[in-house]
Scaffold this motif. Structure first.
Motif, PDB file in Angstrom:
ATOM      1  N   LEU A  75       0.829  -1.202   0.000  1.00 38.98           N
ATOM      2  CA  LEU A  75       0.000   0.000   0.000  1.00 38.98           C
ATOM      3  C   LEU A  75       0.863   1.252   0.000  1.00 38.98           C
ATOM      4  N   THR A  76       1.960   1.238   0.782  1.00 44.04           N
ATOM      5  CA  THR A  76       2.877   2.371   0.821  1.00 44.04           C
ATOM      6  C   THR A  76       3.501   2.591  -0.553  1.00 44.04           C
ATOM      7  N   GLY A  77       3.913   1.508  -1.206  1.00 41.94           N
ATOM      8  CA  GLY A  77       4.491   1.610  -2.554  1.00 41.94           C
ATOM      9  C   GLY A  77       3.490   2.150  -3.555  1.00 41.94           C
ATOM     10  N   LEU A  78       2.245   1.699  -3.453  1.00 40.46           N
ATOM     11  CA  LEU A  78       1.191   2.162  -4.349  1.00 40.46           C
ATOM     12  C   LEU A  78       0.909   3.651  -4.133  1.00 40.46           C
ATOM     13  N   LEU A  79       0.853   4.091  -2.873  1.00 38.19           N
ATOM     14  CA  LEU A  79       0.623   5.504  -2.579  1.00 38.19           C
ATOM     15  C   LEU A  79       1.782   6.367  -3.067  1.00 38.19           C
ATOM     16  N   THR A  80       3.011   5.878  -2.923  1.00 42.88           N
ATOM     17  CA  THR A  80       4.181   6.614  -3.398  1.00 42.88           C
ATOM     18  C   THR A  80       4.126   6.774  -4.913  1.00 42.88           C
ATOM     19  N   ALA A  81       3.775   5.705  -5.619  1.00 38.33           N
ATOM     20  CA  ALA A  81       3.673   5.764  -7.082  1.00 38.33           C
ATOM     21  C   ALA A  81       2.548   6.706  -7.509  1.00 38.33           C
ATOM     22  N   ALA A  82       1.411   6.638  -6.829  1.00 31.74           N
ATOM     23  CA  ALA A  82       0.282   7.500  -7.161  1.00 31.74           C
ATOM     24  C   ALA A  82       0.631   8.966  -6.916  1.00 31.74           C
ATOM     25  N   THR A  83       1.341   9.258  -5.824  1.00 32.86           N
ATOM     26  CA  THR A  83       1.759  10.623  -5.527  1.00 32.86           C
ATOM     27  C   THR A  83       2.707  11.129  -6.603  1.00 32.86           C
ATOM     28  N   GLY A  84       3.617  10.292  -7.056  1.00 33.17           N
ATOM     29  CA  GLY A  84       4.542  10.676  -8.122  1.00 33.17           C
ATOM     30  C   GLY A  84       3.811  10.981  -9.413  1.00 33.17           C
ATOM     31  N   LEU A  85       2.827  10.165  -9.764  1.00 36.76           N
ATOM     32  CA  LEU A  85       2.036  10.408 -10.971  1.00 36.76           C
ATOM     33  C   LEU A  85       1.232  11.698 -10.845  1.00 36.76           C
ATOM     34  N   LEU A  86       0.657  11.934  -9.681  1.00 39.17           N
ATOM     35  CA  LEU A  86      -0.123  13.136  -9.456  1.00 39.17           C
ATOM     36  C   LEU A  86       0.753  14.375  -9.564  1.00 39.17           C
ATOM     37  N   LEU A  87       1.935  14.338  -8.976  1.00 36.15           N
ATOM     38  CA  LEU A  87       2.855  15.478  -9.062  1.00 36.15           C
ATOM     39  C   LEU A  87       3.305  15.716 -10.496  1.00 36.15           C
ATOM     40  N   ALA A  88       3.552  14.660 -11.237  1.00 31.10           N
ATOM     41  CA  ALA A  88       3.969  14.800 -12.633  1.00 31.10           C
ATOM     42  C   ALA A  88       2.853  15.401 -13.471  1.00 31.10           C
ATOM     43  N   ALA A  89       1.619  15.045 -13.169  1.00 30.97           N
ATOM     44  CA  ALA A  89       0.488  15.546 -13.945  1.00 30.97           C
ATOM     45  C   ALA A  89       0.192  17.008 -13.649  1.00 30.97           C
ATOM     46  N   THR A  90       0.522  17.491 -12.462  1.00 29.72           N
ATOM     47  CA  THR A  90       0.207  18.872 -12.106  1.00 29.72           C
ATOM     48  C   THR A  90       1.398  19.809 -12.227  1.00 29.72           C
ATOM     49  N   SER A  91       2.571  19.296 -12.561  1.00 22.09           N
ATOM     50  CA  SER A  91       3.743  20.149 -12.727  1.00 22.09           C
ATOM     51  C   SER A  91       3.645  20.897 -14.049  1.00 22.09           C
ATOM     52  N   PRO A  92       4.188  22.104 -14.111  1.00 23.24           N
ATOM     53  CA  PRO A  92       4.164  22.835 -15.370  1.00 23.24           C
ATOM     54  C   PRO A  92       4.984  22.108 -16.427  1.00 23.24           C
ATOM     55  N   ALA A  93       4.579  22.276 -17.686  1.00 21.62           N
ATOM     56  CA  ALA A  93       5.281  21.627 -18.789  1.00 21.62           C
ATOM     57  C   ALA A  93       6.699  22.180 -18.890  1.00 21.62           C
ATOM     58  N   THR A  94       7.620  21.317 -19.198  1.00 18.44           N
ATOM     59  CA  THR A  94       9.009  21.746 -19.328  1.00 18.44           C
ATOM     60  C   THR A  94       9.444  21.786 -20.774  1.00 18.44           C
ATOM     61  N   ALA A  95       8.484  21.610 -21.708  1.00 22.95           N
ATOM     62  CA  ALA A  95       8.826  21.644 -23.124  1.00 22.95           C
ATOM     63  C   ALA A  95       9.261  23.054 -23.515  1.00 22.95           C
ATOM     64  N   GLU A  96      10.090  23.137 -24.542  1.00 23.92           N
ATOM     65  CA  GLU A  96      10.548  24.428 -25.035  1.00 23.92           C
ATOM     66  C   GLU A  96       9.348  25.218 -25.557  1.00 23.92           C
ATOM     67  N   PRO A  97       9.299  26.539 -25.308  1.00 26.50           N
ATOM     68  CA  PRO A  97       8.197  27.343 -25.845  1.00 26.50           C
ATOM     69  C   PRO A  97       8.314  27.435 -27.356  1.00 26.50           C
ATOM     70  N   TRP A  98       7.181  27.698 -28.000  1.00 28.77           N
ATOM     71  CA  TRP A  98       7.200  27.890 -29.447  1.00 28.77           C
ATOM     72  C   TRP A  98       8.118  29.048 -29.777  1.00 28.77           C
ATOM     73  N   ASP A  99       8.795  28.924 -30.889  1.00 26.76           N
ATOM     74  CA  ASP A  99       9.597  30.051 -31.362  1.00 26.76           C
ATOM     75  C   ASP A  99       8.638  31.155 -31.772  1.00 26.76           C
ATOM     76  N   GLN A 100       8.729  32.287 -31.096  1.00 31.82           N
ATOM     77  CA  GLN A 100       7.865  33.406 -31.422  1.00 31.82           C
ATOM     78  C   GLN A 100       8.708  34.618 -31.738  1.00 31.82           C
ATOM     79  N   LYS A 101       8.204  35.397 -32.647  1.00 27.71           N
ATOM     80  CA  LYS A 101       8.862  36.615 -33.070  1.00 27.71           C
ATOM     81  C   LYS A 101       8.030  37.791 -32.546  1.00 27.71           C
ATOM     82  N   GLU A 102       8.687  38.876 -32.198  1.00 23.96           N
ATOM     83  CA  GLU A 102       7.969  40.072 -31.797  1.00 23.96           C
ATOM     84  C   GLU A 102       8.124  41.123 -32.883  1.00 23.96           C
ATOM     85  N   THR A 103       6.999  41.654 -33.318  1.00 22.23           N
ATOM     86  CA  THR A 103       6.998  42.679 -34.357  1.00 22.23           C
ATOM     87  C   THR A 103       6.363  43.943 -33.799  1.00 22.23           C
ATOM     88  N   ARG A 104       6.993  45.050 -34.103  1.00 25.92           N
ATOM     89  CA  ARG A 104       6.451  46.365 -33.739  1.00 25.92           C
ATOM     90  C   ARG A 104       6.355  47.171 -35.016  1.00 25.92           C
TER      91      ARG A 104
END
Length: 183
Positions: free
Chosen positions: A11-40
């Protein structure tokens, strides 16, 4: 090991795994942002209400429009020229502002504007920027949102700062555009 202790460990192992999955699902994405250009860029918007070459036409009015100091309820459709210089007669037209504005302020002059700046010449030829928001006409400098775009300005977001240059029957307004978009 007893049955209860092995259940506890499982049960402890299952709760640890579930907590890890929950934290991974709620963490902000670490993917690179889209390349964006700024025009004025700066353009001048020419709203012509007079003469045979009017680019702004009233299509509807409310029952209070004619008695209102702010023309509350007036709806105007536009196809206004966009230029790089403030003088409409001497500057080259690089695009058109196509859309509508509505006199939406009952007590103060406030316009609700919805328009596309459609570029027909220069580096942005074939592209457009969608602008929407309130234009508090009594302020010297106003701000509205850029909510989208096409072509070079695909996925555009940003804002415009506007300032009236001349305000007679026909109006010239400076638009300073700050936009982020796909590269």
């Amino acid at each position: 090991m007893t049955n209860s202790s092995s259940r506890f460990i499982a049960l402890t192992g299952l709760l640890t795994a579930a907590t890890g999955l929950l934290l991974a699902a709620t963490s902000p994405a670490t993917a690179e942002p889209w390349d964006q250009k700024e025009t004025r860029l700066r353009v001048y918007w020419h709203d012509v209400l007079s003469g045979n070459n009017a680019t702004a036409v009233t299509v509807a009015e409310g029952p209070l429009t004619n008695t209102s100091a702010t023309q509350f309820g007036k709806v105007i459709v536009i196809d206004d020229a966009l230029t790089l210089e403030p003088n409409l007669t001497t500057s080259k037209i690089i695009g058109h502002a196509e859309g509508i504005y509505v006199s939406a302020g009952k007590d103060t002059l406030s316009l609700m504007m919805a328009m596309n700046f459609v570029f027909i010449d220069g580096p942005y030829n074939g592209s457009s920027i969608a602008i929407f928001g309130p234009n508090f006409a009594e302020r010297k400098v106003r701000e509205m949102s850029v909510i989208g775009g096409t072509g070079v300005f695909r996925f555009a977001r940003g804002y415009v700062e506007i300032m009236t240059w001349s305000n007679t029957v026909d109006t010239t307004v400076q638009y300073d555009i700050f936009v982020r978009h796909d590269d």
